[in-house]
Design an enzyme around this catalytic site. Sequence first.
Site: not given
Length: 333
Positions: A114, A195, A198
């Site tokens: 992130k 993966k 969102k």
Amino acid sequence: MSPKPRVFSGIQPSGMLHLGNYLGAIQQWVAGQGEKTNFICIVDLHAITVPQDPAALRRQTRELAALLIAAGIDPQQTTLFVQSHVRAHAECCWILNCVTPLGWLERMTQYKMKAQKQESVLAGLLDYPVLQAADILLYDTHEVPVGEDQKQHIELTRDIAQRFNYLYGETFVVPEPVIRETGARIMALNDPTAKMSKSDFTRGHAIRITDEPDEIRWVVKRAVTDPGRDITFSDDPTRAGVNNLLQIYELATGLSRSAIEAHFMGKGYGALKNDVAEAVIEVLRPIRERYYHLIDDPAELDRILVIGAEQARAVAEPKVRLVMERVGFVLAT
Ligand code: AMP
Ligand code: TRP
């Protein structure tokens, strides 16, 4: 009779839920209701570890509550609440910060991934797993049902609990992660090496829980497969696309792997995609319908969340007081 095991899990109000969230996490939470004492937390404190638009965050928090209820979380059986409504989470996080070595946090893979995507990395992003540990430990949690990506955070929670117990005496239950074999890592449909996430808004990447049947057909029809023709479960990375579709089919239908392989024997990828799309449509249809009904009544949703927060506080507040006492604070009345 031994007390029911306590289950805690969290989910961020940071965008529309996708099939990976549903099959990897929410379906398990729903299945465990009744036999276990369940806490499901909408983690808005976690969401702001990366920049959020305030109006969007407020809207997404209610949308997530509606989606979780639509997906089968029953507020009569599960304590469903918003993290920022229970101050003990932030209070406990601070104290746990003061027993957690910085090196433990710098090693977290999710943090590293992130942080790479941010222009400026906030202190809260590094601290994210300590807040997650506070969430879990405040409820004397035995089981944490999550997708594979959260395993490292649950292991860190165990380390923090053990360290606190060692320093200040037995205080926390050391929790176990619960990760299903199938569905722990649903992959992107347009790229089976990544993966389903969102934060990727490319059309074709994910199926959102509220997607209409035609959109689901469109996405599944374009799903990346491989040049082969076998429709069998496999760990072979070159066949990850077909394996992902089969896992989705397995979770959507509840059929056994052998029954599924027999069903597709001699059929082509076109048939596989068609059947996967129809199975997903049937699983999501009632959820979508209930969702639109619930989101129409925000006052009722807020009422449910107020009750959830009261129930959560009844557990978390005495626990954080105990933690404060253990570290030597003079307790305010
Ligand atoms: P998040 O979307 O990060 O808030 O995750 C909510 C829950 O869904 C967590 O338990 C995750 O581990 C799980 N999850 C997220 N993405 C996936 C995925 N692609 N496959 C399986 N589980 C997932
Ligand atoms: N970090 C989790 C995720 O992104 C969300 C979360 C926050 C969580 N607190 C938790 C999950 C406690 C399990 C238990 O998916």
